[in-house]
Design an enzyme around this catalytic site. Structure first.
Site, PDB file in Angstrom:
ATOM      1  N   ASP A   1     -11.457  -2.783  10.863  1.00  0.00           N
ATOM      2  CA  ASP A   1     -10.399  -3.701  10.407  1.00  0.00           C
ATOM      3  C   ASP A   1     -10.032  -4.713  11.488  1.00  0.00           C
ATOM      4  OD1 ASP A   1     -10.497  -2.131   8.194  1.00  0.00           O
ATOM      5  OD2 ASP A   1      -8.492  -1.266   8.402  1.00  0.00           O
TER       6      ASP A   1
ATOM      7  N   LYS B   1       0.178  -6.443   1.764  1.00  0.00           N
ATOM      8  CA  LYS B   1      -0.553  -5.160   1.678  1.00  0.00           C
ATOM      9  C   LYS B   1      -0.195  -4.234   2.846  1.00  0.00           C
ATOM     10  CE  LYS B   1      -5.175  -3.376   0.606  1.00  0.00           C
ATOM     11  NZ  LYS B   1      -5.414  -2.247   1.493  1.00  0.00           N
TER      12      LYS B   1
ATOM     13  N   ASN C   1      -4.437  -2.122  -4.473  1.00  0.00           N
ATOM     14  CA  ASN C   1      -5.717  -2.264  -3.778  1.00  0.00           C
ATOM     15  C   ASN C   1      -5.730  -1.361  -2.558  1.00  0.00           C
ATOM     16  OD1 ASN C   1      -8.264  -3.099  -3.227  1.00  0.00           O
ATOM     17  ND2 ASN C   1      -7.723  -5.181  -2.600  1.00  0.00           N
TER      18      ASN C   1
ATOM     19  N   HIS D   1      -5.234  -9.461   3.055  1.00  0.00           N
ATOM     20  CA  HIS D   1      -4.225  -9.599   4.110  1.00  0.00           C
ATOM     21  C   HIS D   1      -4.832  -9.955   5.465  1.00  0.00           C
ATOM     22  CE1 HIS D   1      -4.757  -5.027   5.027  1.00  0.00           C
ATOM     23  NE2 HIS D   1      -5.751  -5.454   4.295  1.00  0.00           N
ATOM     24  N   ARG D   2      -5.966  -9.332   5.770  1.00  0.00           N
ATOM     25  CA  ARG D   2      -6.522  -9.561   7.121  1.00  0.00           C
ATOM     26  C   ARG D   2      -7.108 -10.966   7.270  1.00  0.00           C
ATOM     27  NH1 ARG D   2      -5.332  -5.020   9.223  1.00  0.00           N
ATOM     28  NH2 ARG D   2      -5.562  -3.159   7.939  1.00  0.00           N
TER      29      ARG D   2
ATOM     30  N   ASP E   1       0.812  -1.221   0.000  1.00  0.00           N
ATOM     31  CA  ASP E   1       0.000   0.000   0.000  1.00  0.00           C
ATOM     32  C   ASP E   1       0.845   1.271   0.000  1.00  0.00           C
ATOM     33  OD1 ASP E   1      -2.254  -1.510  -0.070  1.00  0.00           O
ATOM     34  OD2 ASP E   1      -3.193  -0.637   1.718  1.00  0.00           O
TER      35      ASP E   1
ATOM     36  N   GLU F   1     -11.284  -5.352   0.875  1.00  0.00           N
ATOM     37  CA  GLU F   1     -10.430  -6.152  -0.007  1.00  0.00           C
ATOM     38  C   GLU F   1     -11.202  -7.290  -0.664  1.00  0.00           C
ATOM     39  OE1 GLU F   1      -9.563  -4.386   2.334  1.00  0.00           O
ATOM     40  OE2 GLU F   1      -7.413  -4.071   2.535  1.00  0.00           O
TER      41      GLU F   1
HETATM   42  O1  LIG Z   1      -8.935   5.951   6.285  1.00  0.00           O
HETATM   43  C1  LIG Z   1      -8.329   4.907   6.480  1.00  0.00           C
HETATM   44  O2  LIG Z   1      -7.093   4.872   6.650  1.00  0.00           O
HETATM   45  C2  LIG Z   1      -9.091   3.655   6.542  1.00  0.00           C
HETATM   46  C3  LIG Z   1     -10.438   3.684   6.773  1.00  0.00           C
HETATM   47  C4  LIG Z   1     -11.264   2.476   6.932  1.00  0.00           C
HETATM   48  O3  LIG Z   1     -12.044   2.315   5.780  1.00  0.00           O
HETATM   49  P1  LIG Z   1     -13.623   2.703   5.699  1.00  0.00           P
HETATM   50  O4  LIG Z   1     -13.759   4.111   6.070  1.00  0.00           O
HETATM   51  O5  LIG Z   1     -13.931   2.434   4.275  1.00  0.00           O
HETATM   52  O6  LIG Z   1     -14.331   1.801   6.663  1.00  0.00           O
HETATM   53  C5  LIG Z   1     -10.379   1.243   7.115  1.00  0.00           C
HETATM   54  O7  LIG Z   1     -11.140   0.087   6.931  1.00  0.00           O
HETATM   55  C6  LIG Z   1      -9.229   1.223   6.154  1.00  0.00           C
HETATM   56  O8  LIG Z   1      -8.423   0.095   6.318  1.00  0.00           O
HETATM   57  C7  LIG Z   1      -8.339   2.411   6.387  1.00  0.00           C
HETATM   58  C1  LIG Z   2      -9.845  -1.901   4.268  1.00  0.00           C
HETATM   59  C2  LIG Z   2      -8.533  -1.916   4.241  1.00  0.00           C
HETATM   60  O1  LIG Z   2      -7.754  -1.284   3.357  1.00  0.00           O
HETATM   61  P1  LIG Z   2      -7.938   0.017   2.442  1.00  0.00           P
HETATM   62  O2  LIG Z   2      -7.013   1.022   3.035  1.00  0.00           O
HETATM   63  O3  LIG Z   2      -7.496  -0.422   1.105  1.00  0.00           O
HETATM   64  O4  LIG Z   2      -9.359   0.448   2.491  1.00  0.00           O
HETATM   65  C3  LIG Z   2      -7.772  -2.693   5.245  1.00  0.00           C
HETATM   66  O5  LIG Z   2      -6.539  -2.508   5.337  1.00  0.00           O
HETATM   67  O6  LIG Z   2      -8.346  -3.518   5.959  1.00  0.00           O
END
Ligand SMILES: O=C(O)C1=C[C@@H](OP(=O)(O)O)[C@@H](O)[C@H](O)C1
Ligand SMILES: C=C(OP(=O)(O)O)C(=O)O
Length: 663
Positions: A321, A421, A95, A393-394, A52, A349
């Site tokens: 998460d 990731k 992703n 990944h999770r 990422d 994901e």
């Molecule tokens: O802003 C961020 O860093 C994130 C927000 C969350 O997503 P959502 O807002 O879509 O739930 C989380 O699931 C993602 O891993 C990271």
């Molecule tokens: C939802 C996730 O990732 P993203 O930042 O791509 O949304 C995650 O890391 O669980």
């Protein structure tokens, strides 16, 4: 990182030690983007190095931003709100939601000619609510595929900033985050953002606000509905910034402590309870389930408290998460656990609610799945399972915790590479802290006469399975070399001195390389003369016993492939798979001949064959540990087989021993 097709986890029992977590994904990608958009140079410490962050860094470089990396530190020279390379550019964002959404907003307000795309799953992850908000602002964004999803083309905007911008907050908080990160670039006047619908994942917006403050922008907020970027806001580099360790990544080790740290607490370094990341509140859920957690300034210590864990019923909207980890902890609970308000799992994901339900059921759990909840009852009978990970990944990380099941069933994680990731070395960290009785650690022995190809076979098996590799023949060769260098004759008169030397050999295998005390001796030990020396020292009983312990110490998680002559008979008699590899002397002489000629070493096939036969005779007739197949060894004659065929054959045997062939 494990890049194998699958990773088999043997039954794990306890956990101990210390884990050092990698940096937070959410903080890393926000800081990188803010640093890139700011005036000034930013030094980012403890940056996460993962898929990422790599896509974010690559995109920033393409946009003309100065990026220098050394280890976990990055130096970013900000663009000060002007894009050096306004396109046409194609940016590939994998992703990474934290790259796709904020970059879409930043590039759309700055303008240029950009195409943003990602992996196939990214094309299924919604971005329409953000695009709608940006269009209200006068941004030019074209859907290149399905409307509301990447890929997108961004053009030049005609900005209208006077009316409040309305953005939906109930699909992903990243849309609001994206606007908040991008709009300081054009805050010539107050800019108001209004959230439509109930904002989810609120703590992520708090991370955004707190990092904006570090970059000099103070957002005014009224509840979670209305956010104002004051006129004159300007992103200004703080100079240096440290990235906390990832609180979502911490969840796997908090759970590990709760499940398996029975003797002493497991220490987790890099993040404490005062973290700015919302996922740190996973601690509360873990405590509710029975974990004993102590927090320090920048570390946690976790041990098992209640056992079995206590079932919970929890609204998980604030920890979307980390909550996946709770679903696996639920397998160890005293009743049914319900995780609520997690509809956003369906657009991450993978469809995480569906994925978790399917995979938990494979292990024997009873699972009920709803539009926005998951209910998990622990297995009445655990079943071995091959866990499909959906490039998520999770899923891979949380299901690794199923290997602590009390039934001792095996768990296979398919495509373990997907942890790249956010946590490329996740499994290494797990194997450093997980403990199990030695007999649980699988060993595949490949024994056989010289030049049978056992080294190639064993190292390829190890590579395929992600196991450690022990080339025990090399240990004898190294002992021979070390003894020669110490001026010792390789005979019984010097047996004790050579044995002492052998016991303390500073040797390690780095893939194909053999390192002795820092020196790469891979070539030196491969000569025919070194082979003869090895055969001589291996006939000295005291030397053999000195090397036994050293060889056995290679049996570490997740498993070992050991090649030699007495792996199955003497060193690892309890190994679950033993292969005795043979080939006719004529065929082995041919192979050795080819090998030597290809290295430019002159050789005569007849002489080689006579040598091989002499060594076979010596090896099979010696008093201690003569070369013979273990009683339970499977014989493999590879005279008429290529290496790929032998590898496939042994892998087939190995599969037959695993209980989850059809899981
Ligand atoms: O802003 C961020 O860093 C994130 C927000 C969350 O997503 P959502 O807002 O879509 O739930 C989380 O699931 C993602 O891993 C990271
Ligand atoms: C939802 C996730 O990732 P993203 O930042 O791509 O949304 C995650 O890391 O669980």
């Amino acid at each position: 990182m494990f890049s194998t097709e699958f990773l088999d986890l043997p039954p794990l029992q306890t956990a101990a030690g210390t884990v050092h977590l990698p940096g937070s994904k959410s903080i890393s990608n926000r800081v990188l983007l803010l640093a890139a958009l700011s005036a000034g140079r930013t030094t980012v410490h403890d940056l996460l190095d993962s898929d990422d962050t790599r896509v974010m860094l690559d995109a920033l470089r393409q946009l003309g931003c100065g990026v220098k990396r050394s280890g976990s530190t990055a130096h970013i020279t900000g663009l000060d709100g002007r894009i050096a390379a306004p396109g046409p550019l194609k940016l590939f964002l994998g992703n990474a939601g934290t790259a796709m959404r904020p970059l879409t907003a930043a590039l759309a307000v700055l303008g240029g000619d950009f195409e943003l795309d990602g992996v196939p799953r990214m094309r299924e992850r919604p971005i329409g609510d953000l695009v709608d908000a940006l269009r209200q602002l006068g941004c030019s964004i074209e859907d290149l595929g399905q409307p509301g999803y990447p890929p997108l083309r961004i053009g030049r905007p005609q900005l209208r900033l006077d009316a409040p911008i309305r953005v939906r907050g109930d699909v992903s908080s990243q849309f609001l985050t994206a606007l908040l990160l991008a709009l300081p670039l054009v805050a010539r006047q107050d800019i108001v953002i209004e959230v439509v619908g109930e904002l989810i994942s609120k703590p992520y917006v708090e991370i955004t606000l707190s990092l904006l403050a570090r970059f000099g922008v103070a957002v005014r907020r009224e509840g979670w509905q209305r956010f104002t970027l004051p006129a004159g806001s300007r992103l200004q580099s703080p100079g240096e910034i440290h990235v906390e360790a990832d609180a979502s990544s911490a969840s796997y080790f908090i759970a590990l402590g709760a499940i398996a740290a029975t003797a002493a607490p497991l220490r987790i370094e890099g993040v404490g309870e005062s973290s700015i990341q919302g996922d740190i509140r996973f601690i509360d859920a873990a405590r509710q389930m029975g974990a004993e957690v102590t927090s320090f300034a920048n570390a946690l210590e976790v041990r098992r408290g209640a056992w079995p864990l206590k079932a919970i019923d929890l609204d998980c909207n604030h920890i979307p998460d980390a909550a996946m980890t709770l679903a696996v902890m639920a397998l160890y609970a005293d009743g049914t656990t319900t995780l609520r308000n997690i509809a956003s799992w369906r657009v991450k994901e993978t469809d995480r609610i569906a994925a978790m339900a399917i995979e938990l059921r494979k292990l024997g759990a009873q699972v009920e799945e709803g539009a926005d909840f998951l209910r998990v009852a622990p297995p009445a009978r655990w079943r071995p399972a091959a866990i499909h990970t959906y490039d998520d990944h999770r899923v891979a990380m949380c299901f690794s915790l199923a290997a602590f099941n009390p039934a001792g069933v095996h768990v296979r994680i398919l495509d373990p590479r997907c942890v790249g990731k956010t946590f490329p070395d996740y499994f290494e960290a797990l194997f450093d802290t997980a403990r199990t009785d030695t007999p649980h650690i699988p060993v595949i022995c490949v024994d056989g006469p010289t030049a049978s190809g056992k080294g190639t076979l064993a190292s390829q098996l190890a590579q395929t399975l992600g196991y450690h590799y022990l080339d025990s023949g090399a240990l004898y060769r190294i002992t021979g070399l070390a003894a020669r260098r110490a001026g010792l004759a390789l005979d019984t008169a010097h047996e004790q001195s050579i044995a002492r030397l052998a016991a303390t050999l500073p040797v390690r295998f780095e893939g194909e390389r053999v390192i002795l005390g820092g020196e790469d001796v891979s070539e030196a030990i491969r000569s025919e003369a070194a082979g003869m020396d090895a055969s001589q020292v291996s006939a000295l009983p005291s030397v053999r016993s000195a090397l036994v312990e050293l060889q056995q110490s290679f049996r570490r998680l997740p498993g070992l492939v050991a090649d030699g002559r007495d792996m199955g008979t003497v060193i690892f008699p309890d190994a679950p798979l033993k292969v005795f590899l043979t080939a006719s002397a004529a065929r082995r002489a041919e192979r050795r001949h080819k090998q030597l000629i290809s290295k430019g070493i002159p050789a005569k096939i007849d002489v080689l064959r006579a040598d091989l036969e002499a060594r076979d005779a010596r090896d099979t007739q010696r008093a201690v540990a003569p070369l013979k197949p273990a009683q339970d060894a499977l014989l493999l004659d590879n005279s008429d087989q290529g290496i790929a065929e032998s590898v496939a054959q042994v892998l087939g045997w190995w599969e037959d021993k695993q209980s989850f062939r059809h899981a």
